[in-house]
Design a protein around this motif. Sequence first.
Motif, PDB file in Angstrom:
ATOM      1  N   ARG A 155       0.802  -1.224   0.000  1.00 13.58           N
ATOM      2  CA  ARG A 155       0.000   0.000   0.000  1.00 13.58           C
ATOM      3  C   ARG A 155       0.832   1.271   0.000  1.00 13.58           C
ATOM      4  NH1 ARG A 155      -4.941  -0.329   4.218  1.00 13.58           N
ATOM      5  NH2 ARG A 155      -5.605   1.420   2.926  1.00 13.58           N
ATOM      6  N   PHE A 156       2.161   1.140   0.054  1.00 16.71           N
ATOM      7  CA  PHE A 156       2.971   2.337   0.266  1.00 16.71           C
ATOM      8  C   PHE A 156       2.791   3.356  -0.856  1.00 16.71           C
ATOM      9  CE2 PHE A 156       6.558   5.135   0.628  1.00 16.71           C
ATOM     10  CZ  PHE A 156       6.732   5.248   1.999  1.00 16.71           C
ATOM     11  N   GLU A 157       2.644   2.888  -2.077  1.00 10.67           N
ATOM     12  CA  GLU A 157       2.516   3.821  -3.195  1.00 10.67           C
ATOM     13  C   GLU A 157       1.259   4.674  -3.071  1.00 10.67           C
ATOM     14  OE1 GLU A 157       3.042   3.767  -8.058  1.00 10.67           O
ATOM     15  OE2 GLU A 157       3.291   1.945  -6.872  1.00 10.67           O
ATOM     16  N   ALA A 158       0.245   4.147  -2.369  1.00 12.83           N
ATOM     17  CA  ALA A 158      -1.003   4.892  -2.200  1.00 12.83           C
ATOM     18  C   ALA A 158      -0.974   5.806  -0.977  1.00 12.83           C
ATOM     19  CB  ALA A 158      -2.175   3.918  -2.078  1.00 12.83           C
ATOM     20  N   ILE A 159       0.008   5.622  -0.104  1.00 12.31           N
ATOM     21  CA  ILE A 159       0.036   6.393   1.142  1.00 12.31           C
ATOM     22  C   ILE A 159       0.251   7.889   0.899  1.00 12.31           C
ATOM     23  CG2 ILE A 159       1.323   6.751   3.288  1.00 12.31           C
ATOM     24  CD1 ILE A 159       1.641   3.747   3.503  1.00 12.31           C
ATOM     25  N   PRO A 160       1.208   8.308   0.042  1.00 11.72           N
ATOM     26  CA  PRO A 160       1.342   9.754  -0.202  1.00 11.72           C
ATOM     27  C   PRO A 160       0.070  10.384  -0.754  1.00 11.72           C
ATOM     28  CG  PRO A 160       3.272   8.583  -1.006  1.00 11.72           C
ATOM     29  CD  PRO A 160       2.263   7.544  -0.652  1.00 11.72           C
ATOM     30  N   THR A 161      -0.655   9.641  -1.598  1.00  9.52           N
ATOM     31  CA  THR A 161      -1.907  10.154  -2.144  1.00  9.52           C
ATOM     32  C   THR A 161      -2.937  10.350  -1.040  1.00  9.52           C
ATOM     33  OG1 THR A 161      -1.483   9.031  -4.241  1.00  9.52           O
ATOM     34  CG2 THR A 161      -3.744   9.715  -3.806  1.00  9.52           C
ATOM     35  N   ALA A 162      -3.040   9.355  -0.147  1.00 14.87           N
ATOM     36  CA  ALA A 162      -3.983   9.465   0.969  1.00 14.87           C
ATOM     37  C   ALA A 162      -3.596  10.619   1.889  1.00 14.87           C
ATOM     38  CB  ALA A 162      -4.017   8.150   1.746  1.00 14.87           C
ATOM     39  N   PHE A 163      -2.309  10.790   2.100  1.00 11.49           N
ATOM     40  CA  PHE A 163      -1.824  11.898   2.931  1.00 11.49           C
ATOM     41  C   PHE A 163      -2.218  13.237   2.320  1.00 11.49           C
ATOM     42  CE2 PHE A 163       1.415  15.099   3.800  1.00 11.49           C
ATOM     43  CZ  PHE A 163       1.500  15.068   5.186  1.00 11.49           C
ATOM     44  N   GLY A 164      -1.972  13.377   1.015  1.00 15.87           N
ATOM     45  CA  GLY A 164      -2.318  14.628   0.347  1.00 15.87           C
ATOM     46  C   GLY A 164      -3.811  14.877   0.310  1.00 15.87           C
ATOM     47  N   LYS A 165      -4.580  13.806   0.180  1.00 15.47           N
ATOM     48  CA  LYS A 165      -6.028  13.944   0.074  1.00 15.47           C
ATOM     49  C   LYS A 165      -6.658  14.426   1.373  1.00 15.47           C
ATOM     50  CE  LYS A 165     -10.178  11.237  -0.987  1.00 15.47           C
ATOM     51  NZ  LYS A 165     -10.691   9.891  -1.357  1.00 15.47           N
ATOM     52  N   HIS A 166      -6.181  13.907   2.503  1.00 16.67           N
ATOM     53  CA  HIS A 166      -6.840  14.186   3.775  1.00 16.67           C
ATOM     54  C   HIS A 166      -6.161  15.268   4.613  1.00 16.67           C
ATOM     55  CE1 HIS A 166      -9.609  10.907   3.214  1.00 16.67           C
ATOM     56  NE2 HIS A 166      -8.628  10.031   3.090  1.00 16.67           N
ATOM     57  N   LEU A 167      -4.860  15.413   4.483  1.00 20.92           N
ATOM     58  CA  LEU A 167      -4.138  16.269   5.421  1.00 20.92           C
ATOM     59  C   LEU A 167      -3.517  17.512   4.803  1.00 20.92           C
ATOM     60  CD1 LEU A 167      -2.337  13.535   7.571  1.00 20.92           C
ATOM     61  CD2 LEU A 167      -4.508  14.682   8.011  1.00 20.92           C
ATOM     62  N   VAL A 168      -3.555  17.637   3.481  1.00 22.34           N
ATOM     63  CA  VAL A 168      -2.990  18.822   2.837  1.00 22.34           C
ATOM     64  C   VAL A 168      -4.125  19.612   2.197  1.00 22.34           C
ATOM     65  CG1 VAL A 168      -1.389  19.693   1.099  1.00 22.34           C
ATOM     66  CG2 VAL A 168      -0.829  17.618   2.381  1.00 22.34           C
ATOM     67  N   PRO A 169      -4.364  20.842   2.642  1.00 28.81           N
ATOM     68  CA  PRO A 169      -5.464  21.632   2.067  1.00 28.81           C
ATOM     69  C   PRO A 169      -5.161  22.062   0.643  1.00 28.81           C
ATOM     70  CG  PRO A 169      -4.177  22.970   3.584  1.00 28.81           C
ATOM     71  CD  PRO A 169      -3.656  21.564   3.710  1.00 28.81           C
ATOM     72  N   ARG A 170      -6.210  22.164  -0.161  1.00 32.29           N
ATOM     73  CA  ARG A 170      -6.046  22.669  -1.522  1.00 32.29           C
ATOM     74  C   ARG A 170      -6.032  24.190  -1.490  1.00 32.29           C
ATOM     75  NH1 ARG A 170     -10.293  18.929  -3.083  1.00 32.29           N
ATOM     76  NH2 ARG A 170      -9.355  16.976  -3.789  1.00 32.29           N
ATOM     77  N   HIS A 171      -5.409  24.750  -2.496  1.00 31.61           N
ATOM     78  CA  HIS A 171      -5.329  26.205  -2.586  1.00 31.61           C
ATOM     79  C   HIS A 171      -6.045  26.670  -3.844  1.00 31.61           C
ATOM     80  CE1 HIS A 171      -2.433  26.455   0.704  1.00 31.61           C
ATOM     81  NE2 HIS A 171      -1.849  25.383   0.174  1.00 31.61           N
TER      82      HIS A 171
END
Length: 299
Positions: free
Chosen positions: A5-21
Amino acid sequence: MLRSRFEAIPTAFGKHLVPRHGSQPKRREREKEDKNLHIDKFSDIWNAFIISLRDEDLINNRERDLLIVPSSAGDTSVFQWPPFLLASKIPIALDMAKSVKKRDEELRKRINQDPYTFYAVIECYETLLNILYSLMAETSDKKVVDRIRESLEDSIERQSLVREFRLDELPQLSAKFDKLLTLLLKTEEEHDTTIKTQIANLLQDTMEIITQDIMKNGQGILKDENRDNQLFANLNLDSIKDEAWREKCVRLQLLLTTKESAIYVPTNLEARRRITFFANSLFMKMPRAPQVRSMMSFR
């Protein structure tokens, strides 16, 4: 679980914890953003997490190096995944190269079957070039590396690599680079005149292996009638003081020498439990992080 699952972890991190601008991008653009633009932010958090495990002595130095995402990410044309995902890929690729005798297409197909093998091969090649060029103080020395690189890349483009290079000699070359990296990673205080001479001699041996043992038409590359001194007699070792450069050497050596799978890294059960919890938590249902200016005041 972590490997799969590691390849999907950065995507999940960006999706939930990084706000969009700014305005909301289209779905396809948003998916690309989630996959690519937040990897650097994830890397900072992931590395801090792994270092905290080392600080608590839950993992050893080797496991830390295998798990960490390099701070030099972006130096290569492929994303630099943690070495535990790429462990044993280079030795496997070398075995593939030894077994292919006729067509480049067969070798390319085998390497591309596993994306991580492809990532490891590209990263090792580009990192090796980067390290070699950083050591060269003389233009004539850089020209030698240039000629080898141009010959190699030209043969790949013409799909004549298997015909023009003795790929079964690559393990010998890998062993030489391992010795070179070991010398380069010695502490700064240990880099006396003797060590510098050893590095120069090792580079000379390496170039001879490449041009005489591996390349079928490389005999003239090392000849230069206008050369004033011996090949690699003058080296630039200032890079050894740079921590990011040393980290790059450590990572490259891991990729070249790790022959066993890192499926059981880390071995400590508590460390494995924490990593699993960290990874799983990113896939929980949670609202997306708002921008700071949109957050309610704590007062």
